[in-house]
Design an enzyme around this catalytic site. Structure first.
Site, PDB file in Angstrom:
ATOM      1  N   ILE A   6       1.091  -1.168   0.237  1.00 48.97           N
ATOM      2  CA  ILE A   6       0.064   0.227  -0.095  1.00 48.97           C
ATOM      3  C   ILE A   6       1.394   0.888  -0.132  1.00 48.97           C
ATOM      4  O   ILE A   6       0.939   2.069  -0.587  1.00 48.97           O
ATOM      5  CB  ILE A   6      -0.658  -0.362   1.578  1.00 48.97           C
ATOM      6  N   SER A  18      -6.486  -0.321  10.626  1.00 47.50           N
ATOM      7  CA  SER A  18      -7.514  -2.134   9.867  1.00 47.50           C
ATOM      8  C   SER A  18      -8.586  -1.967  10.533  1.00 47.50           C
ATOM      9  O   SER A  18      -8.962  -1.790  11.375  1.00 47.50           O
ATOM     10  CB  SER A  18      -7.071  -2.911  10.216  1.00 47.50           C
ATOM     11  N   LYS A  38      -2.883  -2.549  16.195  1.00 51.02           N
ATOM     12  CA  LYS A  38      -3.423  -1.120  15.699  1.00 51.02           C
ATOM     13  C   LYS A  38      -5.149  -1.032  16.412  1.00 51.02           C
ATOM     14  O   LYS A  38      -4.766   0.344  16.705  1.00 51.02           O
ATOM     15  CB  LYS A  38      -4.226  -2.107  14.667  1.00 51.02           C
ATOM     16  N   TYR A  65      -2.116  -8.471  15.752  1.00 45.81           N
ATOM     17  CA  TYR A  65      -2.079  -8.095  14.630  1.00 45.81           C
ATOM     18  C   TYR A  65      -3.261  -6.616  15.412  1.00 45.81           C
ATOM     19  O   TYR A  65      -3.082  -5.663  15.560  1.00 45.81           O
ATOM     20  CB  TYR A  65      -2.107  -8.553  13.905  1.00 45.81           C
TER      21      TYR A  65
HETATM   22  C1  WQD Z   1     -11.056 -13.494   2.556  1.00 48.36           C
HETATM   23  C2  WQD Z   1     -11.391 -14.503   2.762  1.00 48.36           C
HETATM   24  C3  WQD Z   1     -10.699 -16.318   4.002  1.00 48.36           C
HETATM   25  C4  WQD Z   1      -7.319 -17.168   2.218  1.00 48.36           C
HETATM   26  C5  WQD Z   1      -7.057 -10.254   6.809  1.00 48.36           C
HETATM   27  C6  WQD Z   1      -6.354  -8.979   7.933  1.00 48.36           C
HETATM   28  C7  WQD Z   1      -6.872  -7.785   8.197  1.00 48.36           C
HETATM   29  C8  WQD Z   1      -6.182  -7.404   6.826  1.00 48.36           C
HETATM   30  C9  WQD Z   1      -6.690  -8.134   5.193  1.00 48.36           C
HETATM   31  C10 WQD Z   1      -4.300  -6.370   7.414  1.00 48.36           C
HETATM   32  C11 WQD Z   1     -11.889 -14.856   4.560  1.00 48.36           C
HETATM   33  C12 WQD Z   1     -10.533 -16.676   2.483  1.00 48.36           C
HETATM   34  C13 WQD Z   1      -8.852 -16.627   2.757  1.00 48.36           C
HETATM   35  C14 WQD Z   1      -7.585 -18.805   1.561  1.00 48.36           C
HETATM   36  C15 WQD Z   1      -9.576 -18.396   2.219  1.00 48.36           C
HETATM   37  N1  WQD Z   1      -4.924  -7.049   6.560  1.00 48.36           N
HETATM   38  N2  WQD Z   1      -9.548 -17.683   2.812  1.00 48.36           N
HETATM   39  N3  WQD Z   1      -8.428 -19.069   1.504  1.00 48.36           N
HETATM   40  O1  WQD Z   1      -8.410 -12.250   6.975  1.00 48.36           O
HETATM   41  O2  WQD Z   1     -10.892 -10.711   5.692  1.00 48.36           O
HETATM   42  O3  WQD Z   1      -8.437 -10.238   6.596  1.00 48.36           O
HETATM   43  O4  WQD Z   1      -6.622  -9.491   5.372  1.00 48.36           O
HETATM   44  O5  WQD Z   1      -4.895  -4.785   7.999  1.00 48.36           O
HETATM   45  O6  WQD Z   1      -5.887  -7.663   8.521  1.00 48.36           O
HETATM   46  O7  WQD Z   1      -6.866  -9.545   8.624  1.00 48.36           O
HETATM   47  O8  WQD Z   1      -8.184 -11.744   4.297  1.00 48.36           O
HETATM   48  O9  WQD Z   1      -7.710 -12.278   2.615  1.00 48.36           O
HETATM   49  O10 WQD Z   1      -7.431 -13.343   4.414  1.00 48.36           O
HETATM   50  O11 WQD Z   1      -9.622 -13.431   3.544  1.00 48.36           O
HETATM   51  O12 WQD Z   1     -10.708 -19.053   2.019  1.00 48.36           O
HETATM   52  O13 WQD Z   1      -6.273 -19.307   1.413  1.00 48.36           O
HETATM   53  O14 WQD Z   1     -10.811 -15.206   1.846  1.00 48.36           O
HETATM   54  O15 WQD Z   1     -11.580 -17.050   5.159  1.00 48.36           O
HETATM   55  O16 WQD Z   1     -12.853 -15.474   3.919  1.00 48.36           O
HETATM   56  P1  WQD Z   1      -8.932 -11.072   5.743  1.00 48.36           P
HETATM   57  P2  WQD Z   1      -7.733 -12.824   3.812  1.00 48.36           P
END
Ligand code: WQD
Length: 347
Positions: free
Chosen positions: A12, A124, A152, A148
């Site tokens: 970012i 976040s 924040k 984490y």
């Molecule tokens: C998104 C969706 C998973 C990976 C995280 C951090 C948050 C922010 C953004 C910094 C969910 C699903 C994921 C995979 C899957 N980062 N998934 N298989 O957890 O919403 O947020 O990243 O600020 O702080 O927590 O993002 O991309 O990990 O997951 O099914 O291999 O995709 O279950 O529903 P998340 P994500």
């Protein structure tokens, strides 16, 4: 007057540097390159045709941070630097508290010493309670569920306390939802270390053939197709949101939180379908168990940023997927194995 960007070589951060330079700001970047690469900064210069200095330093080293404030006439700071992997924070909380909190405290102490009181902070959506109703508004109850997210939340509280002790501070807390996508040039993008934690980089590495298949973490959630729903926002829209927040903190006082999302939610399977359409590649996947700590649905109420920052996301899901694929296709190994590393200054 110069804008100081901590963590400016990151995903970012580098996209925000592009938008700041395009808007005519002078910038200086601090980064320890623990989760980024100097090559991203070289490409920022290539994209914008503008030059700037970058320093390889640890923000917890007050002597080095003060040297930067001595050397540059800094007007405002955008603070991205920090560890950001949820899973890693659970297994190594002390590293997260020491790094994320201490670097912010040293930065704010130095800002105070040099009379710099304009700050945009990279927060976040993980600060919100998972029990909250959707869409999430900035006044929603807070309640991070991992170290984490707690760093924040704690930093937001520290910044509120700083303002309460000195009302000349002007601070914007930008609560990101799910940043994805890449600059249209395909020259900068998300380059996670090791196995991607997040959905979109994982999908794009499956598409490029680096990973065999996607694990879909659960399809028994109370959602349209049973898979998790998130508010994905284009990283360029997010970067523009930082420019808008910078203009706001440079023209007012106080501390305000802003959701940076689209206000729309898409499920995991909808993301897979959208990426297959944008890339022309089949994304093999297997349904596995839920990931601990995941919430079923998370998306933003974005009316405050629209009203107070004159910002809203413009780029849709198709563009997010298309731009992600262009970056991944052109950079199958991210910034790795690039020999002509950017000339980074060190103290
Ligand atoms: C998104 C969706 C998973 C990976 C995280 C951090 C948050 C922010 C953004 C910094 C969910 C699903 C994921 C995979 C899957 N980062 N998934 N298989 O957890 O919403 O947020 O990243 O600020 O702080 O927590 O993002 O991309 O990990 O997951 O099914 O291999 O995709 O279950 O529903 P998340 P994500």
């Amino acid at each position: 007057m110069t804008i100081l960007i901590t963590g400016g070589a990151g995903y970012i951060g580098s996209h925000t540097c592009v938008e700041l330079l395009k808007a005519g700001f002078d910038i200086v970047v601090l980064d320890n390159f623990s989760n980024s690469h100097p090559e991203s900064l070289r490409r920022v210069k290539e994209i914008t045709g503008r030059d700037f200095n970058a320093y390889d330093l640890d923000l917890r080293n007050k002597c080095h941070v003060e040297k930067v404030f001595e050397k540059y006439n800094i007007k405002s700071v955008i603070h991205f630097a920090g560890h950001k992997a949820v899973g890693e924070s659970v297994s190594n909380p002390l590293m997260y508290y020491r790094n994320n909190l201490m670097s912010t405290i040293v930065l704010c102490e130095t800002m105070k010493k040099y009379g710099v009181r304009n700050l945009v902070f990279s927060s976040s959506a993980t600060v919100y309670s998972q029990k909250a109703d959707m869409p999430l508004g900035e006044d929603t109850g807070l309640g991070a569920v991992n170290p984490y997210g707690r760093t924040k939340y704690m930093i937001e509280e520290i910044l509120f306390d700083i303002y309460n002790s000195d009302p000349y501070w002007s601070i914007a807390l930008l609560r990101y939802f799910n940043p994805i996508g890449a600059h249209e040039s395909g020259r900068i993008g998300e380059d996670p270390n090791g196995l991607p934690n997040n959905l979109m980089p994982f999908i794009s590495q499956v598409a490029i053939g680096k990973l065999p298949e996607l694990q879909v973490y659960g399809n028994d959630y109370p959602t349209k197709d049973g898979t998790g729903v998130r508010d994905y926002v284009h990283v360029v829209d997010l970067a523009i949101g930082h420019v808008k927040a910078l203009l706001k903190v440079q023209s007012s006082k106080g501390v305000e939180a802003y959701n940076l999302g689209t206000g729309n939610g898409y499920s995991v399977l909808e993301m897979v379908e959208a990426f297959e359409k944008a890339s022309g590649k089949k994304i093999p996947y297997k349904i596995s168990g839920r990931r601990p700590g995941d919430s079923p649905v998370c998306y933003a109420n974005v009316s405050k940023a629209k009203k107070e920052l004159n910002w809203e996301a413009k780029r849709g899901l198709e563009e997010m997927c298309r731009d992600t694929w262009r970056w991944q296709k052109n950079n199958p190994n991210g910034y790795k194995k690039v020999l002509n590393a950017e000339s980074i200054k060190v103290f």
